[in-house]
Design a protein around this motif. Structure first.
Motif, PDB file in Angstrom:
ATOM      1  N   UNK A   1      50.069  26.681  17.986  1.00  0.00           N
ATOM      2  CA  UNK A   1      49.679  27.813  17.155  1.00  0.00           C
ATOM      3  C   UNK A   1      49.520  29.039  18.044  1.00  0.00           C
ATOM      4  N   UNK A   2      49.859  30.216  17.517  1.00  0.00           N
ATOM      5  CA  UNK A   2      49.736  31.438  18.274  1.00  0.00           C
ATOM      6  C   UNK A   2      48.368  32.090  18.072  1.00  0.00           C
ATOM      7  N   UNK A   3      48.051  33.022  18.947  1.00  0.00           N
ATOM      8  CA  UNK A   3      46.830  33.800  18.811  1.00  0.00           C
ATOM      9  C   UNK A   3      47.070  34.971  17.853  1.00  0.00           C
ATOM     10  N   UNK A   4      46.075  35.253  17.030  1.00  0.00           N
ATOM     11  CA  UNK A   4      46.169  36.440  16.172  1.00  0.00           C
ATOM     12  C   UNK A   4      45.526  37.642  16.842  1.00  0.00           C
ATOM     13  N   UNK A   5      44.587  37.397  17.747  1.00  0.00           N
ATOM     14  CA  UNK A   5      43.906  38.492  18.449  1.00  0.00           C
ATOM     15  C   UNK A   5      43.457  37.964  19.800  1.00  0.00           C
ATOM     16  N   UNK A   6      43.901  38.601  20.869  1.00  0.00           N
ATOM     17  CA  UNK A   6      43.548  38.128  22.207  1.00  0.00           C
ATOM     18  C   UNK A   6      42.098  38.373  22.559  1.00  0.00           C
ATOM     19  N   UNK A   7      41.425  39.296  21.863  1.00  0.00           N
ATOM     20  CA  UNK A   7      40.121  39.770  22.328  1.00  0.00           C
ATOM     21  C   UNK A   7      38.958  39.463  21.400  1.00  0.00           C
ATOM     22  N   UNK A   8      39.178  38.700  20.346  1.00  0.00           N
ATOM     23  CA  UNK A   8      38.086  38.498  19.371  1.00  0.00           C
ATOM     24  C   UNK A   8      37.337  37.185  19.584  1.00  0.00           C
ATOM     25  N   UNK A   9      37.637  36.454  20.650  1.00  0.00           N
ATOM     26  CA  UNK A   9      36.900  35.235  20.957  1.00  0.00           C
ATOM     27  C   UNK A   9      37.469  33.962  20.385  1.00  0.00           C
ATOM     28  N   UNK A  10      38.541  34.081  19.600  1.00  0.00           N
ATOM     29  CA  UNK A  10      39.121  32.882  18.971  1.00  0.00           C
ATOM     30  C   UNK A  10      39.996  32.118  19.954  1.00  0.00           C
TER      31      UNK A  10
END
Length: 198
Positions: A189-198
């Motif tokens: 699965x890919x990241x949706x946001x690099x900086x939101x902690x997910x």
């Protein structure tokens, strides 16, 4: 999916020892082992014991909980991604030259770009590499749940070409270093946001 180690290949065992345990991968590096291409071009070290797997997946993440028996400066356990012999990166749990455990990243495009991140004076850390085609994100976590952004960059990679991901241990100036990798996980699965902690 949770990784099974049957897809991983041990390399560099002449430079250390790799042990597959019930709950951990243990990699012991001999002394004078490193993976680093000096920015000056004066040397290229690539003699670490490693456990790795190839994938052609355009989007993939590799993460693990890492602990290291630190003894000397620059002892480290690392996750890495390699797109070509001179196109690779690693995120490491490393003892810095002030004897403090630190999150370190190295991005190599011909020569290495070395960067010390935050100190992490605890016994273990979760590290993660996320690959989205040619784009790479590096994260670390204190608990394996909330991820902190470290670095975002590009490695040259042909669209359908395989990359290598895995784990390694190093002891550039020490007598040897043992690193342990637990809770190994591979996701497509890919990241949706690099900086939101997910």
């Amino acid at each position: 999916m949770t990784a099974t180690l049957k897809d991983f290949l041990a390399t560099g065992q002449e430079h250390g020892q790799i042990t597959l345990g019930d709950d951990a991968v243990v990699i012991h590096a001999n002394g004078k082992t490193d993976w680093f291409f000096q920015p000056s071009g004066s040397s290229q070290m690539d003699n670490v014991p490693a456990l790795c797997f190839d994938t052609t997946a355009p989007i993939v993440q590799l993460s693990a909980r890492v602990s290291v028996d630190f003894a000397a400066a620059y002892d480290a356990g690392a996750l890495f991604v390699k797109a070509a012999p001179d196109q690779w990166a690693k995120i490491a749990f490393e003892r810095n030259n002030q004897a403090v455990p630190t999150i370190v990243s190295v991005v190599t495009r011909g020569v290495s770009d070395d960067s010390d991140g935050p100190t992490h004076p605890w016994a273990e850390v979760w590290l993660r590499i996320s690959l989205d085609h040619a784009l790479v994100s590096l994260h670390y976590s204190a608990d394996g749940v909330v991820w902190r952004f470290l670095r975002f960059f590009r490695l040259d990679r042909a669209e359908s070409a395989a990359v290598v991901l895995g784990f390694g241990s190093q002891s550039p100036i020490g007598a040897g270093c043992t690193s342990r990798f637990r809770d190994i996980h591979i996701s497509y699965d890919g990241l949706t946001n690099q900086r939101d902690g997910s």
